[in-house]
Every structure is written in C-alpha cells, then in structure tokens.
Scaffold this motif. Structure first.
Motif, PDB file in Angstrom:
ATOM      1  N   VAL A   1       0.784  -1.101   0.128  1.00 17.55           N
ATOM      2  CA  VAL A   1       0.056   0.037   0.101  1.00 17.55           C
ATOM      3  C   VAL A   1       0.966   1.424  -0.193  1.00 17.55           C
ATOM      4  CG1 VAL A   1      -1.641   1.346   1.325  1.00 17.55           C
ATOM      5  CG2 VAL A   1      -2.080  -1.084   1.079  1.00 17.55           C
ATOM      6  N   GLN A   2       1.925   1.285   0.730  1.00 18.74           N
ATOM      7  CA  GLN A   2       2.698   2.285   0.914  1.00 18.74           C
ATOM      8  C   GLN A   2       3.296   2.548  -0.676  1.00 18.74           C
ATOM      9  OE1 GLN A   2       4.699   1.182   4.772  1.00 18.74           O
ATOM     10  NE2 GLN A   2       4.117   3.058   5.527  1.00 18.74           N
ATOM     11  N   ALA A   3       3.767   1.605  -1.101  1.00 24.25           N
ATOM     12  CA  ALA A   3       4.672   1.460  -2.316  1.00 24.25           C
ATOM     13  C   ALA A   3       3.656   2.174  -3.525  1.00 24.25           C
ATOM     14  CB  ALA A   3       5.081   0.283  -2.801  1.00 24.25           C
ATOM     15  N   ALA A   4       2.506   1.869  -3.346  1.00 15.07           N
ATOM     16  CA  ALA A   4       1.583   2.543  -4.529  1.00 15.07           C
ATOM     17  C   ALA A   4       1.257   4.135  -3.788  1.00 15.07           C
ATOM     18  CB  ALA A   4       0.169   1.565  -4.044  1.00 15.07           C
ATOM     19  N   GLY A   5       1.573   4.622  -2.822  1.00  9.85           N
ATOM     20  CA  GLY A   5       1.477   5.662  -2.572  1.00  9.85           C
ATOM     21  C   GLY A   5       0.166   6.409  -1.721  1.00  9.85           C
ATOM     22  N   MET A   6      -0.463   5.283  -1.215  1.00 15.84           N
ATOM     23  CA  MET A   6      -1.685   5.641  -0.513  1.00 15.84           C
ATOM     24  C   MET A   6      -1.175   5.724   1.107  1.00 15.84           C
ATOM     25  SD  MET A   6      -4.554   3.701  -2.635  1.00 15.84           S
ATOM     26  CE  MET A   6      -3.926   2.036  -2.412  1.00 15.84           C
ATOM     27  N   TYR A   7      -2.242   6.229   1.902  1.00 16.92           N
ATOM     28  CA  TYR A   7      -2.184   6.100   3.305  1.00 16.92           C
ATOM     29  C   TYR A   7      -2.426   4.725   3.847  1.00 16.92           C
ATOM     30  CZ  TYR A   7      -1.641   8.243   7.820  1.00 16.92           C
ATOM     31  OH  TYR A   7      -1.365   8.447   9.214  1.00 16.92           O
ATOM     32  N   ILE A   8      -2.005   4.405   4.978  1.00 17.94           N
ATOM     33  CA  ILE A   8      -2.011   3.015   5.624  1.00 17.94           C
ATOM     34  C   ILE A   8      -2.719   3.220   6.879  1.00 17.94           C
ATOM     35  CG2 ILE A   8       0.266   2.859   5.995  1.00 17.94           C
ATOM     36  CD1 ILE A   8      -2.107  -0.178   4.777  1.00 17.94           C
ATOM     37  N   ASN A   9      -3.770   2.234   7.159  1.00 16.28           N
ATOM     38  CA  ASN A   9      -4.125   2.136   8.659  1.00 16.28           C
ATOM     39  C   ASN A   9      -4.226   0.585   8.856  1.00 16.28           C
ATOM     40  OD1 ASN A   9      -4.882   5.129   8.995  1.00 16.28           O
ATOM     41  ND2 ASN A   9      -6.065   4.718   7.296  1.00 16.28           N
ATOM     42  N   GLY A  10      -4.666   0.150  10.243  1.00 13.76           N
ATOM     43  CA  GLY A  10      -4.873  -1.142  10.314  1.00 13.76           C
ATOM     44  C   GLY A  10      -6.119  -1.214  11.088  1.00 13.76           C
ATOM     45  N   TYR A  11      -6.785  -2.508  11.812  1.00 12.38           N
ATOM     46  CA  TYR A  11      -7.677  -2.689  12.388  1.00 12.38           C
ATOM     47  C   TYR A  11      -7.194  -4.272  13.077  1.00 12.38           C
ATOM     48  CZ  TYR A  11     -10.117  -6.109   9.132  1.00 12.38           C
ATOM     49  OH  TYR A  11     -10.236  -7.208   8.210  1.00 12.38           O
ATOM     50  N   HIS A  12      -7.869  -4.437  14.236  1.00 11.56           N
ATOM     51  CA  HIS A  12      -8.070  -5.566  15.002  1.00 11.56           C
ATOM     52  C   HIS A  12      -9.375  -6.048  15.114  1.00 11.56           C
ATOM     53  CE1 HIS A  12      -6.931  -8.235  18.544  1.00 11.56           C
ATOM     54  NE2 HIS A  12      -8.015  -7.591  18.978  1.00 11.56           N
ATOM     55  N   PHE A  13      -9.649  -7.282  14.997  1.00 13.12           N
ATOM     56  CA  PHE A  13     -10.965  -7.951  15.282  1.00 13.12           C
ATOM     57  C   PHE A  13     -11.012  -8.394  16.617  1.00 13.12           C
ATOM     58  CE2 PHE A  13     -14.345 -10.921  15.151  1.00 13.12           C
ATOM     59  CZ  PHE A  13     -15.097 -10.473  13.987  1.00 13.12           C
ATOM     60  N   ALA A  14     -12.015  -7.646  17.292  1.00 16.47           N
ATOM     61  CA  ALA A  14     -12.066  -7.873  18.884  1.00 16.47           C
ATOM     62  C   ALA A  14     -12.812  -9.007  19.066  1.00 16.47           C
ATOM     63  CB  ALA A  14     -12.796  -6.416  19.194  1.00 16.47           C
ATOM     64  N   ARG A  15     -12.291  -9.516  20.150  1.00 18.99           N
ATOM     65  CA  ARG A  15     -12.984 -10.984  20.697  1.00 18.99           C
ATOM     66  C   ARG A  15     -13.194 -10.585  22.046  1.00 18.99           C
ATOM     67  NH1 ARG A  15     -15.583 -14.063  17.083  1.00 18.99           N
ATOM     68  NH2 ARG A  15     -14.230 -14.641  15.662  1.00 18.99           N
ATOM     69  N   TYR A  16     -12.636  -9.386  22.921  1.00 20.82           N
ATOM     70  CA  TYR A  16     -12.708  -9.229  24.286  1.00 20.82           C
ATOM     71  C   TYR A  16     -14.189  -9.120  24.667  1.00 20.82           C
ATOM     72  CZ  TYR A  16     -12.661  -4.487  22.477  1.00 20.82           C
ATOM     73  OH  TYR A  16     -12.888  -3.203  21.706  1.00 20.82           O
ATOM     74  N   ALA A  17     -14.594  -9.543  25.918  1.00 20.87           N
ATOM     75  CA  ALA A  17     -15.748  -9.485  26.738  1.00 20.87           C
ATOM     76  C   ALA A  17     -15.489  -8.716  27.999  1.00 20.87           C
ATOM     77  CB  ALA A  17     -16.340 -10.825  26.880  1.00 20.87           C
ATOM     78  N   THR A  18     -14.227  -8.567  28.383  1.00 23.72           N
ATOM     79  CA  THR A  18     -14.012  -7.769  29.707  1.00 23.72           C
ATOM     80  C   THR A  18     -12.966  -6.888  29.338  1.00 23.72           C
ATOM     81  OG1 THR A  18     -12.272  -9.292  30.314  1.00 23.72           O
ATOM     82  CG2 THR A  18     -14.414  -9.942  30.995  1.00 23.72           C
ATOM     83  N   LYS A  19     -12.965  -5.918  30.181  1.00 21.79           N
ATOM     84  CA  LYS A  19     -11.737  -4.600  30.357  1.00 21.79           C
ATOM     85  C   LYS A  19     -10.408  -5.300  30.245  1.00 21.79           C
ATOM     86  CE  LYS A  19     -10.100  -0.536  32.613  1.00 21.79           C
ATOM     87  NZ  LYS A  19     -10.395   0.392  33.935  1.00 21.79           N
ATOM     88  N   ALA A  20     -10.399  -6.452  31.021  1.00 23.29           N
ATOM     89  CA  ALA A  20      -9.014  -7.090  31.046  1.00 23.29           C
ATOM     90  C   ALA A  20      -8.425  -7.542  29.735  1.00 23.29           C
ATOM     91  CB  ALA A  20      -8.714  -7.936  32.145  1.00 23.29           C
ATOM     92  N   GLN A  21      -9.474  -8.001  29.068  1.00 18.69           N
ATOM     93  CA  GLN A  21      -9.324  -8.942  27.823  1.00 18.69           C
ATOM     94  C   GLN A  21      -9.058  -7.885  26.738  1.00 18.69           C
ATOM     95  OE1 GLN A  21     -12.783 -11.230  27.607  1.00 18.69           O
ATOM     96  NE2 GLN A  21     -11.963 -12.979  28.452  1.00 18.69           N
TER      97      GLN A  21
END
Length: 387
Positions: free
Chosen positions: A83-103
């Motif tokens: 993506v960076q080589a193509a000259g575009m801005y890059i971001n990420g995401y995390h698929f959440a599985r948490y059910a508690t604050k600690a998790q």
C-alpha cells in the motif's frame, strides 16, 4: 411575454432544475475512498493497489492486523508495504474478541505489538472491529468500558484509535459519538444520501469489484480526514474519468430489497455451539429470558430472517423464547442441526481451504458448522462435518 416563449422558458428552467437535481444526486453518490483488506483477500500486490488508486480514486487502505489474543494476519506486513509503495495512506484494524476490560487491554497490547512488527507506521489508525458474538452478549455499558480500555491502550503504541461496527450496533450495543467511528451499513440503493456523515467513515458495500483484483471488497467513504491524517496524497489518480465512471458503477443497485419477513415452519433440534441469549422476541433489543449455555439442546417450531439475523422460536411452558442461530445469510453460525451428517477425516497436509474446496464449501462455512473458525488448528485424524 407570449405563451410560446413562456412555455419555452418553463421547459428550459425545468431542464436546468433536473440537470441540477441529477448533478446533486451524482455528487452525493458514495465514493470508494477507503478499502479494507485481510487474509480473506489473499496476497495483494502493489500493482493492485496502484490500480485502485488510479482507476477508482482509493485514498487509503486499512489492513487487518490481528484477531483476539493470538491470531496475526499473515498478509499484514506485505499489505502494509505494498500500500505504501502504491503511494496511499495506510491504517490497520484488530478484530475484537474481548468481553471484559482486562481482555480488551490484553488484546490491545497484542494488536499494538503485532502492528509494530508488521510495519504499521506510528500515527496510523489502529481501529477496533467490534461485531463479534462476544460483544453481542454484553451490555452497552460493558462494551463502552471495554472499547475505551482498548483504545486508550492502543494509543500507548503511537497509534490513533477508532471503533468499527455495524449501523445496527452503533449507539445500541455501544456508544459511537459524533466525529468518531467507522460505520458499516449497506443500503439497497447507495446514491442520494450520505450516510453517517457525522462519523469518520461509512462502509457502504462489501462486494465492490476492482479491475485487476479478484473477489469482492469492503469499501468506505471518508467523511473526515481522520483516516488520512489530514494529509493529501502526493500521488494522484492518473485517470479521473475512470474514477468517476467506476464510482458511478459501484453505486448501482446491487442489493435486492428484502421481502417482508414471515415466520416459516421449522421443526428442528439444534445444539448450541456457544452461549446464546434466549429473548422475549426476535430482536437483539428484546429482553433476555435467560442465557443458554453451550451444549444446550433446543427444539424449534418456526424460523424467520429479520434484523440482520436468522431467528428461531422455542416453545416454552409459559409461551415462547427466541434465539439467533446466525446472521441473515442463513448460515448456522451459533448452532448445529441435529440432523445426520457426513464426516471427513483430516489427513496430513490438509487445510481448511483444501477440505472446503474438495467438498464444494466455503471454508468459513465449513469451519463454522464445526464450531470453529478458519484460524483454528486442525489435526490428522480429526473428524469434520462436511454435509
């Protein structure tokens, strides 16, 4: 003014008004500003991203980094670099599985470390993707606490935070304030309305096609500069006419309006693969009667598809209870039928993809009907349901 001139003037004014109206509708058509990709899209080359930028006007790409507390997307590093080589801005995401604050904090630490290793630059957005059953089983207040904990923790790694969720969950299952949030909602007709204009981004399709890339993609319109960090791309699309044409094409009605939902007879027995709330009605906003634990056998008499889920009705001593068997696509994500099955015994070298292909299945469906995900390790000798 004579009648002929007056008529001509009225026709001219009418034509100008219609042209203005059509321009307005076209200008409001959703744009393909952002694409999100994951392991489901396979390896994506720099050439593919360059095509997205030049021919479709894509400004930024958000790549999957991780899921839960152990899964690392194997294509994250290559996606970020290409993506960076193509000259575009890059971001990420995390698929959440948490059910508690600690998790939530633990998953944020895992996501942050994984993003660093994959090369996601400091300052990029690392959003939490909140749409799993783990969050569906929590109260709005609990989800708010958990999401806040995740986002505060992820900022310690130098990333900007945000929440991705569905339109039906926003401000129902969790709070999404104005000037925050990346919201998914797929209308039957895209043109004519800018949905979620007060949020950072609106994901308006999950089936967009790109010329040299295989399969369907999630595309979003940016309603702020948050996902591009207020930066203007130094590399512009090379074919503006193609960008306009391709965006208009993508906005065409690809969704068929759902028919009025009707209950149908369904005398089946299901075994729960996970704990599910039994509700007073076929809606996620209905009150909870009880939480049925995994392994519970449920006998149903009717089923319906509505509100993004497939629901079944269970007869009880004092009325009925309702539970969601899975998403509205009719796949049984949370339960398995009591019907007779055909099994496949896993062999050395097998993978979810190979077994699914051999049996004419989608690998996600194959994993789901066995109470697993495509990230679950399978072993030789293990028996999987294929029919």
């Amino acid at each position: 003014m004579n009648k002929h001139k007056l008529k001509a003037l009225i026709l001219m004014v009418g034509a100008i008004f219609m042209a203005f109206l059509m321009f307005n509708i076209t200008s409001q058509a959703a744009r393909m500003d952002m694409v999100d990709v994951s392991n489901n899209n396979g390896y994506m080359s720099t050439a593919e991203y360059t095509s997205m930028r030049n021919e479709f006007g894509v400004k930024t790409v958000t790549v999957k980094i991780s899921e839960g507390g152990t899964y690392k997307d194997p294509y994250a590093a290559s996606n970020i670099a290409n993506v960076q080589a193509a000259g575009m801005y890059i971001n990420g995401y995390h698929f959440a599985r948490y059910a508690t604050k600690a998790q939530a904090i633990a998953e944020a630490d895992f996501a942050g470390q994984t993003a660093k290793s994959a090369g996601l630059p400091v300052g990029a957005v690392l959003a939490t993707d909140v749409e799993a059953e783990e969050q569906n089983n929590q109260s709005k207040a609990t989800n708010d606490v958990n999401n806040k904990a995740f986002m505060e923790e992820i900022q310690k790694f130098g990333y900007r935070a945000d929440i991705y969720t569905s339109g039906s969950w926003a401000n129902n299952k969790m709070t999404i304030k104005g000037k925050t949030g990346w919201i998914a909602a797929y209308p039957y007709v895209v043109s004519g309305k800018n949905w979620y204009s007060t949020n950072h981004a609106w994901q308006w399709s999950s089936t967009a096609k790109f010329r040299i890339s295989y399969g369907g993609f999630d595309v979003s319109q940016l309603n702020s500069n948050y996902y591009t960090a207020d930066q203007k791309s130094t590399i512009k699309p090379t074919n503006k006419d193609a960008v306009k044409a391709n965006n208009r094409k993508a906005n065409k009605n690809t969704y068929k309006p759902a028919a009025s939902a009707k209950w149908v007879k369904e005398a089946k027995t299901y075994t729960l693969k996970t704990a599910i709330k039994l509700r007073t009605g076929a809606s996620t906003s209905s009150n909870t009667i009880t939480i049925l634990p995994a392994g519970t056998t449920v006998k149903t008499d009717q089923a319906i598809i509505q509100g993004d889920y497939r629901w079944v009705r269970q007869s009880r001593f004092n009325g009925y209870g309702y539970l969601a068997t899975g998403p509205a696509s009719n796949t049984l994500e949370y339960v398995k039928s009591g019907a007779t099955h055909t099994y496949y015994t896993v062999k050395s070298g097998d993978s979810w993809w190979a077994i699914a292909q051999r049996n004419g299945l989608n690998m996600t469906t194959l994993a789901s009907q066995n109470g697993k995900t495509i990230y679950t390790t399978i072993y030789p000798g293990q028996r999987l349901v294929v029919r």
